[in-house]
Motif scaffolding. Structure first.
Motif, PDB file in Angstrom:
ATOM      1  N   PHE A 177      68.729  20.409 -40.479  1.00 41.61           N
ATOM      2  CA  PHE A 177      67.926  20.290 -41.688  1.00 41.61           C
ATOM      3  C   PHE A 177      68.667  20.864 -42.889  1.00 41.61           C
ATOM      4  O   PHE A 177      69.267  21.940 -42.814  1.00 41.61           O
ATOM      5  N   LEU A 178      68.623  20.131 -44.007  1.00 39.96           N
ATOM      6  CA  LEU A 178      69.323  20.567 -45.202  1.00 39.96           C
ATOM      7  C   LEU A 178      68.347  20.941 -46.315  1.00 39.96           C
ATOM      8  O   LEU A 178      68.358  22.064 -46.817  1.00 39.96           O
ATOM      9  N   ILE A 179      67.495  20.022 -46.699  1.00 43.01           N
ATOM     10  CA  ILE A 179      66.585  20.256 -47.809  1.00 43.01           C
ATOM     11  C   ILE A 179      65.442  19.259 -47.729  1.00 43.01           C
ATOM     12  O   ILE A 179      65.609  18.181 -47.143  1.00 43.01           O
ATOM     13  N   SER A 180      64.298  19.610 -48.288  1.00 41.20           N
ATOM     14  CA  SER A 180      63.148  18.708 -48.257  1.00 41.20           C
ATOM     15  C   SER A 180      62.435  18.708 -49.607  1.00 41.20           C
ATOM     16  O   SER A 180      62.695  19.566 -50.467  1.00 41.20           O
ATOM     17  N   ILE A 181      61.519  17.741 -49.763  1.00 33.47           N
ATOM     18  CA  ILE A 181      60.703  17.665 -50.965  1.00 33.47           C
ATOM     19  C   ILE A 181      59.386  16.990 -50.602  1.00 33.47           C
ATOM     20  O   ILE A 181      59.372  16.042 -49.815  1.00 33.47           O
ATOM     21  N   SER A 182      58.310  17.503 -51.166  1.00 33.38           N
ATOM     22  CA  SER A 182      57.022  16.832 -50.955  1.00 33.38           C
ATOM     23  C   SER A 182      56.728  15.946 -52.155  1.00 33.38           C
ATOM     24  O   SER A 182      57.331  16.105 -53.218  1.00 33.38           O
ATOM     25  N   SER A 183      55.795  15.041 -51.982  1.00 30.49           N
ATOM     26  CA  SER A 183      55.544  14.033 -53.015  1.00 30.49           C
ATOM     27  C   SER A 183      54.894  14.603 -54.272  1.00 30.49           C
ATOM     28  O   SER A 183      54.788  13.912 -55.280  1.00 30.49           O
ATOM     29  N   ILE A 184      54.466  15.863 -54.217  1.00 33.10           N
ATOM     30  CA  ILE A 184      53.856  16.452 -55.418  1.00 33.10           C
ATOM     31  C   ILE A 184      54.925  16.968 -56.380  1.00 33.10           C
ATOM     32  O   ILE A 184      54.613  17.375 -57.497  1.00 33.10           O
ATOM     33  N   LYS A 185      56.190  16.947 -55.939  1.00 33.79           N
ATOM     34  CA  LYS A 185      57.276  17.418 -56.789  1.00 33.79           C
ATOM     35  C   LYS A 185      58.237  16.261 -57.038  1.00 33.79           C
ATOM     36  O   LYS A 185      58.251  15.270 -56.300  1.00 33.79           O
ATOM     37  N   ASP A 186      59.064  16.402 -58.075  1.00 29.24           N
ATOM     38  CA  ASP A 186      60.086  15.383 -58.287  1.00 29.24           C
ATOM     39  C   ASP A 186      61.496  15.958 -58.167  1.00 29.24           C
ATOM     40  O   ASP A 186      62.479  15.226 -58.271  1.00 29.24           O
ATOM     41  N   LYS A 187      61.584  17.251 -57.897  1.00 23.29           N
ATOM     42  CA  LYS A 187      62.897  17.872 -57.762  1.00 23.29           C
ATOM     43  C   LYS A 187      62.761  19.129 -56.918  1.00 23.29           C
ATOM     44  O   LYS A 187      61.795  19.886 -57.055  1.00 23.29           O
ATOM     45  N   ASN A 188      63.753  19.341 -56.055  1.00 23.51           N
ATOM     46  CA  ASN A 188      63.829  20.592 -55.311  1.00 23.51           C
ATOM     47  C   ASN A 188      65.295  20.983 -55.188  1.00 23.51           C
ATOM     48  O   ASN A 188      66.137  20.146 -54.871  1.00 23.51           O
ATOM     49  N   ASP A 244      68.321  23.841 -53.911  1.00 20.10           N
ATOM     50  CA  ASP A 244      68.699  24.925 -53.007  1.00 20.10           C
ATOM     51  C   ASP A 244      70.206  25.099 -53.099  1.00 20.10           C
ATOM     52  O   ASP A 244      70.960  24.388 -52.448  1.00 20.10           O
ATOM     53  N   GLY A 245      70.617  26.025 -53.937  1.00 19.94           N
ATOM     54  CA  GLY A 245      72.051  26.260 -54.102  1.00 19.94           C
ATOM     55  C   GLY A 245      72.738  25.052 -54.699  1.00 19.94           C
ATOM     56  O   GLY A 245      72.362  24.548 -55.752  1.00 19.94           O
ATOM     57  N   ARG A 246      73.745  24.548 -53.996  1.00 21.67           N
ATOM     58  CA  ARG A 246      74.498  23.386 -54.494  1.00 21.67           C
ATOM     59  C   ARG A 246      73.777  22.065 -54.243  1.00 21.67           C
ATOM     60  O   ARG A 246      74.259  21.020 -54.691  1.00 21.67           O
ATOM     61  N   PHE A 247      72.668  22.100 -53.544  1.00 20.78           N
ATOM     62  CA  PHE A 247      71.972  20.884 -53.132  1.00 20.78           C
ATOM     63  C   PHE A 247      70.667  20.709 -53.913  1.00 20.78           C
ATOM     64  O   PHE A 247      69.863  21.641 -54.009  1.00 20.78           O
ATOM     65  N   THR A 248      70.488  19.512 -54.478  1.00 16.30           N
ATOM     66  CA  THR A 248      69.268  19.182 -55.192  1.00 16.30           C
ATOM     67  C   THR A 248      68.786  17.815 -54.716  1.00 16.30           C
ATOM     68  O   THR A 248      69.588  16.880 -54.628  1.00 16.30           O
ATOM     69  N   VAL A 249      67.498  17.723 -54.411  1.00 15.83           N
ATOM     70  CA  VAL A 249      66.920  16.431 -54.049  1.00 15.83           C
ATOM     71  C   VAL A 249      65.975  16.018 -55.176  1.00 15.83           C
ATOM     72  O   VAL A 249      65.187  16.819 -55.674  1.00 15.83           O
ATOM     73  N   PHE A 250      66.107  14.754 -55.567  1.00 17.44           N
ATOM     74  CA  PHE A 250      65.263  14.164 -56.602  1.00 17.44           C
ATOM     75  C   PHE A 250      64.408  13.077 -55.973  1.00 17.44           C
ATOM     76  O   PHE A 250      64.903  12.293 -55.166  1.00 17.44           O
ATOM     77  N   LEU A 251      63.134  13.034 -56.364  1.00 17.36           N
ATOM     78  CA  LEU A 251      62.220  12.026 -55.849  1.00 17.36           C
ATOM     79  C   LEU A 251      61.628  11.225 -56.996  1.00 17.36           C
ATOM     80  O   LEU A 251      61.066  11.791 -57.930  1.00 17.36           O
ATOM     81  N   SER A 297      57.608   6.249 -58.069  1.00 16.07           N
ATOM     82  CA  SER A 297      57.300   4.897 -58.552  1.00 16.07           C
ATOM     83  C   SER A 297      58.355   3.919 -58.064  1.00 16.07           C
ATOM     84  O   SER A 297      58.055   2.754 -57.784  1.00 16.07           O
ATOM     85  N   ALA A 298      59.589   4.375 -57.958  1.00 23.26           N
ATOM     86  CA  ALA A 298      60.666   3.508 -57.477  1.00 23.26           C
ATOM     87  C   ALA A 298      60.859   3.611 -55.972  1.00 23.26           C
ATOM     88  O   ALA A 298      61.696   2.892 -55.409  1.00 23.26           O
ATOM     89  N   LYS A 299      60.118   4.503 -55.321  1.00 21.78           N
ATOM     90  CA  LYS A 299      60.277   4.772 -53.889  1.00 21.78           C
ATOM     91  C   LYS A 299      61.753   5.063 -53.583  1.00 21.78           C
ATOM     92  O   LYS A 299      62.379   4.437 -52.702  1.00 21.78           O
ATOM     93  N   HIS A 300      62.276   6.012 -54.303  1.00 25.60           N
ATOM     94  CA  HIS A 300      63.703   6.323 -54.213  1.00 25.60           C
ATOM     95  C   HIS A 300      63.902   7.830 -54.236  1.00 25.60           C
ATOM     96  O   HIS A 300      63.237   8.542 -55.002  1.00 25.60           O
ATOM     97  N   LEU A 301      64.790   8.314 -53.387  1.00 29.24           N
ATOM     98  CA  LEU A 301      65.197   9.702 -53.508  1.00 29.24           C
ATOM     99  C   LEU A 301      66.710   9.802 -53.412  1.00 29.24           C
ATOM    100  O   LEU A 301      67.380   8.881 -52.888  1.00 29.24           O
ATOM    101  N   SER A 302      67.216  10.893 -53.951  1.00 30.58           N
ATOM    102  CA  SER A 302      68.656  11.084 -53.944  1.00 30.58           C
ATOM    103  C   SER A 302      68.969  12.550 -53.668  1.00 30.58           C
ATOM    104  O   SER A 302      68.159  13.441 -53.967  1.00 30.58           O
ATOM    105  N   LEU A 303      70.127  12.761 -53.106  1.00 28.47           N
ATOM    106  CA  LEU A 303      70.636  14.107 -52.834  1.00 28.47           C
ATOM    107  C   LEU A 303      71.895  14.301 -53.661  1.00 28.47           C
ATOM    108  O   LEU A 303      72.821  13.497 -53.572  1.00 28.47           O
ATOM    109  N   HIS A 304      71.889  15.360 -54.473  1.00 25.21           N
ATOM    110  CA  HIS A 304      73.051  15.686 -55.289  1.00 25.21           C
ATOM    111  C   HIS A 304      73.704  16.949 -54.726  1.00 25.21           C
ATOM    112  O   HIS A 304      73.003  17.947 -54.472  1.00 25.21           O
TER     113      HIS A 304
END
Lengths: 111, 112
Positions: free
Chosen positions: B46-57, B59-66, B69-76
């Motif tokens: 496990f690296l990182i997670s996000i729930s649908s009530i947020k659009d960004k989470n 953790d250090g060098r890792f950021t997940v964006f949700l 509306s586009a049903k899309h997420l990304s890991l930076h």
């Protein structure tokens, strides 16, 4: 703390043979599951268990059986191996509202 | 019917640069999203997670964006390091681990 332990690491079977993949966890997790990983397909759920004595089917259960007699162990049985069951198998466990912890996998080849 | 798709099988970036891994999903019932990282001969971790009530989470060098509306997420991953070289799996669920669906994975290579 060993986490999730899978044995064996590698196995070769002939078509029609049966075998059991072992999985044990030492984290006192109620939830355990089995996945298979195939190229281009991601991880697909085979069977899962929410506690001792309780099992249920996942996405791809055909050809596999499971049982959960203890909290720690969740073996996966192949009843009559087929070439289509050639895959990498992962066992996973989790606590309540927590991510899955995976074992290191069993690479199975059926000839 | 793959409900979670990672359309890039591989990605190569230079050390120190940003890595962006993308994931699309089709099931609008999914409300919890995760990224797992996998090294050869090991299980996913496990690296990182996000729930649908947020659009960004983050953790250090890792950021997940949700983007719901586009049903899309990304890991930076910033900055990327050679030790980040691994296969990254995107996963989504509607609240239970037994309904979690995984993407096919993206192999990230970070070159020194």
């Amino acid at each position: 703390n060993a986490g999730v332990t899978q044995t064996p690491k590698f196995q070769v079977l002939k078509t029609g043979q049966s075998m059991t993949l072992q999985c044990a966890q030492d984290m006192n997790h109620e939830y355990m599951s089995w996945y298979r990983q195939d190229p281009g397909m991601g991880l697909r759920l085979i069977h899962y268990s929410v506690g001792a004595g309780i099992t249920d089917q996942g996405e791809v259960p055909n050809g596999y059986n499971v049982s959960r007699s203890t909290t720690e162990d969740f073996p996966l049985r192949l009843l009559s191996a087929a070439p289509s069951q050639t895959s990498v198998y992962f066992c996973a466990s989790s606590g309540i509202n927590s991510p899955l912890h995976f074992g290191n996998g069993t690479r199975l080849t059926v000839t | 019917d793959q409900q979670v798709k990672q359309n890039s099988p591989s990605l190569s970036v230079q050390e120190g640069r940003i890595s962006i891994l993308n994931c699309d999903y089709t099931n609008s019932m999914f409300d919890y999203f995760l990224w797992y990282k996998k090294y050869p001969a090991e299980g996913p971790t496990f690296l990182i997670s996000i729930s649908s009530i947020k659009d960004k989470n983050e953790d250090g060098r890792f950021t997940v964006f949700l983007n719901k509306s586009a049903k899309h997420l990304s890991l930076h991953i910033v900055p990327s390091q050679p030790g980040d070289s691994a296969v990254y799996f995107c996963a989504a669920s509607a609240g239970n681990n037994n309904d979690m669906r995984f993407g096919a994975g993206t192999r990230l290579t970070v070159k020194p």
